[in-house]
Design an enzyme around this catalytic site. Structure first.
Site, PDB file in Angstrom:
ATOM      1  CG  HIS A  78     -68.096 -10.054  69.115  1.00  0.00           C
ATOM      2  ND1 HIS A  78     -68.136  -9.920  70.485  1.00  0.00           N
ATOM      3  CD2 HIS A  78     -66.789 -10.147  68.794  1.00  0.00           C
ATOM      4  CE1 HIS A  78     -66.911  -9.932  70.967  1.00  0.00           C
ATOM      5  NE2 HIS A  78     -66.066 -10.064  69.962  1.00  0.00           N
ATOM      6  CG  ASP A 126     -63.078  -8.669  72.627  1.00  0.00           C
ATOM      7  OD1 ASP A 126     -63.683  -8.807  71.550  1.00  0.00           O
ATOM      8  OD2 ASP A 126     -62.524  -9.612  73.223  1.00  0.00           O
ATOM      9  CD  GLU A 144     -65.928 -13.409  69.067  1.00  0.00           C
ATOM     10  OE1 GLU A 144     -64.819 -13.637  68.546  1.00  0.00           O
ATOM     11  OE2 GLU A 144     -66.061 -13.116  70.280  1.00  0.00           O
ATOM     12  CD  GLU A 145     -65.742 -12.516  73.736  1.00  0.00           C
ATOM     13  OE1 GLU A 145     -65.001 -13.515  73.802  1.00  0.00           O
ATOM     14  OE2 GLU A 145     -65.306 -11.368  73.581  1.00  0.00           O
ATOM     15  CG  ASP A 158     -62.933  -9.476  67.297  1.00  0.00           C
ATOM     16  OD1 ASP A 158     -62.675  -8.946  68.400  1.00  0.00           O
ATOM     17  OD2 ASP A 158     -63.672 -10.465  67.177  1.00  0.00           O
ATOM     18  CG  HIS A 206     -61.431 -11.392  77.292  1.00  0.00           C
ATOM     19  ND1 HIS A 206     -61.707 -12.739  77.130  1.00  0.00           N
ATOM     20  CD2 HIS A 206     -61.922 -10.794  76.177  1.00  0.00           C
ATOM     21  CE1 HIS A 206     -62.332 -12.939  75.977  1.00  0.00           C
ATOM     22  NE2 HIS A 206     -62.461 -11.761  75.383  1.00  0.00           N
TER      23      HIS A 206
END
Length: 353
Positions: free
Chosen positions: A70, A179, A211-212, A234, A318
Site C-alpha cells: 500500500h 509503512d 490500507e490504513e 508490508d 507510525h
C-alpha cells in the site's frame, strides 16, 4: 548485492517517503510510482479506486500472481479553524498523539501551507508536563489570523508530517511513511529481478490505496484481478531495546515470512525454500490471527485466494522517523522474484491442501 541497487532503492524510497498521500488522497504519488514501474513492467495503469497495477508477463500466462503493497499514509484532517486562527484536527488512520507535539506539518489546502503542532510548554503545566497530551488539546499554528487562514484552508483539508528521509549508518534509512512505501519499493526490486529470470506466470504488482483505514484497495484490486495466488508486502515491528520479549524480528536479518491462518502453507513453504536455495536471510513470523495487512483482505476475495505475506522489519512504526535496513528491502524483493520463478506450471496441484 550491488551498491547501485541499494542506491536506486534508497532514492525511490526517499522520493515516496517525502511525498504525501493520506488514505483516500494518494493520487499525488501516481506519477513517481507509475514512472518507476514502467521501467520493469509490460503494462501500468490505474483504476477508479486509485490502485496502480503493474503487469509483468510470464512465458505462459496461464496463472495470475498478485503482489500488493500500500502507498497511503496515516495523517490528519482539519475539522475546525478557531477564532485565533489555530487549526483543530482529527486523525486519518492510527495516529499516536504522543508523536505529534512539536512536529512540523504541511496542510494541503488551496496551496501547501507549513504549520507547527504546538502545546502548552511544561513550564506552564501543573505536574511538570509529564502527562501525554490529548488530541483535543493540540492545534496547528500557521501564523495566520482567522480571516487569512479561512481564505486558504478549508475544513476537510488533509495534513501530513513534514519530514525529509535520511540515511543512517550501515544502510539504515529513516523517514515517514515507510509503512508501506518501502513495500512499494520491494515490488520494484522484484520486477527488476524478474527481468533476468525465467518465470511462467503473469505477475501483477498492485500499489494499493486506503490500507490504513480498512485494507480497502487490496479488497477492490483482488476482486478485479481474481488472482490464482498472492503475496502481500508490508512492514512489521522491528526490535529495539525497549521491545525485548515482545518483538523478536530484527533489522538486517532479512524479511519476515509470515505463517498462520492468514497464510497458505504452500506459499510459506515456497518462500522459505527459495530463501534457503538462494542463501537469502529470512525470519519466520508466526501470526495466529488477523495479519492486519492487505493479505487479510486478499485471502477472502471472491472464492478465496491462496495468500502469503512478507514484511520488512521497521522500527518506530507510525511515527515520522520510521527506520529500516535497505538491505532487507533488497533481499525481500529478491526473495519474491526467486519464489515466483520457482513456481511450477501446474499451480492447482501446487496449492492443494
Amino acid at each position: 548485492m550491488s551498491n547501485l541497487q541499494l542506491q536506486r532503492a534508497k532514492d525511490f524510497i526517499k522520493e515516496l517517503s517525502e511525498g504525501y498521500g493520506v488514505s483516500g488522497y494518494e493520487f499525488s504519488l501516481n506519477h513517481p510510482i507509475m514512472q518507476k514501474f514502467r521501467e520493469y513492467a509490460d503494462e501500468v495503469h490505474t483504476d477508479r479506486f486509485g490502485n496502480i497495477y503493474s503487469l509483468k508477463k510470464g512465458t505462459s500466462g496461464r496463472y495470475k500472481m498478485m503482489l500488493a503493497a500500500h502507498m497511503d499514509e496515516i495523517g490528519l484532517m482539519i475539522k475546525e479553524i478557531d477564532q485565533s486562527g489555530f487549526l483543530r484536527f482529527t486523525t486519518v488512520g492510527g495516529v499516536d498523539p504522543r508523536t505529534l507535539v512539536g512536529q512540523e506539518v504541511i496542510i494541503h489546502g488551496r496551496e501547501d501551507i507549513i504549520g507547527i503542532i504546538g502545546a502548552i510548554p511544561p513550564h506552564l503545566q501543573t505536574g511538570g508536563g509529564e502527562d501525554a497530551f490529548k488530541m483535543e488539546d493540540l492545534g496547528i499554528d500557521v501564523g495566520m489570523p482567522l480571516a487569512q487562514a479561512s481564505g486558504m484552508i478549508q475544513i476537510g483539508d488533509t495534513v501530513t508530517l513534514s519530514r525529509q528521509g535520511y540515511e543512517l549508518l550501515n544502510h539504515h534509512f529513516a523517514g515517514k511513511s515507510l509503512d508501506d512505501r518501502a513495500g512499494v519499493a520491494v515490488m520494484a526490486v522484484c520486477l527488476e529481478e524478474l527481468g533476468s529470470l525465467y518465470h511462467r506466470h503473469d505477475v501483477i504488482a498492485v500499489t494499493t490505496a486506503q490500507e490504513e483505514v480498512g485494507i480497502r484497495g487490496a479488497l477492490t484490486s483482488a476482486y478485479t484481478i481474481n488472482p490464482d495466488l498472492a503475496v502481500a508486502i508490508d512492514v512489521t515491528h522491528g526490535s529495539t531495546p525497549d521491545t525485548k520479549g515482545v518483538v523478536n524480528i530484527e533489522l538486517g536479518k532479512g524479511p519476515a515470512v509470515a505463517l498462520g491462518p492468514n497464510i497458505h502453507p504452500a506459499i510459506y513453504k515456497g518462500l522459505v525454500e527459495a530463501a534457503k536455495e538462494h542463501r537469502l536471510p529470512y525470519q519466520p513470523e508466526p501470526i495466529p490471527g488477523a495479519s492486519g495487512t492487505d493479505a487479510w483482505a486478499i485471502q477472502v476475495t471472491q472464492a478465496g485466494v491462496p495468500t502469503g505475506l512478507v514484511s520488512i522489519p521497521l522500527r518506530y512504526m507510525h511515527t515520522s522517523v520510521e527506520t529500516l535496513d535497505l538491505q532487507d528491502v533488497i533481499n525481500c524483493g529478491k526473495l519474491l522474484a526467486y519464489f515466483i520463478a520457482s513456481l511450477p506450471d501446474d499451480l492447482e496441484g501446487y496449492l492443494c491442501y
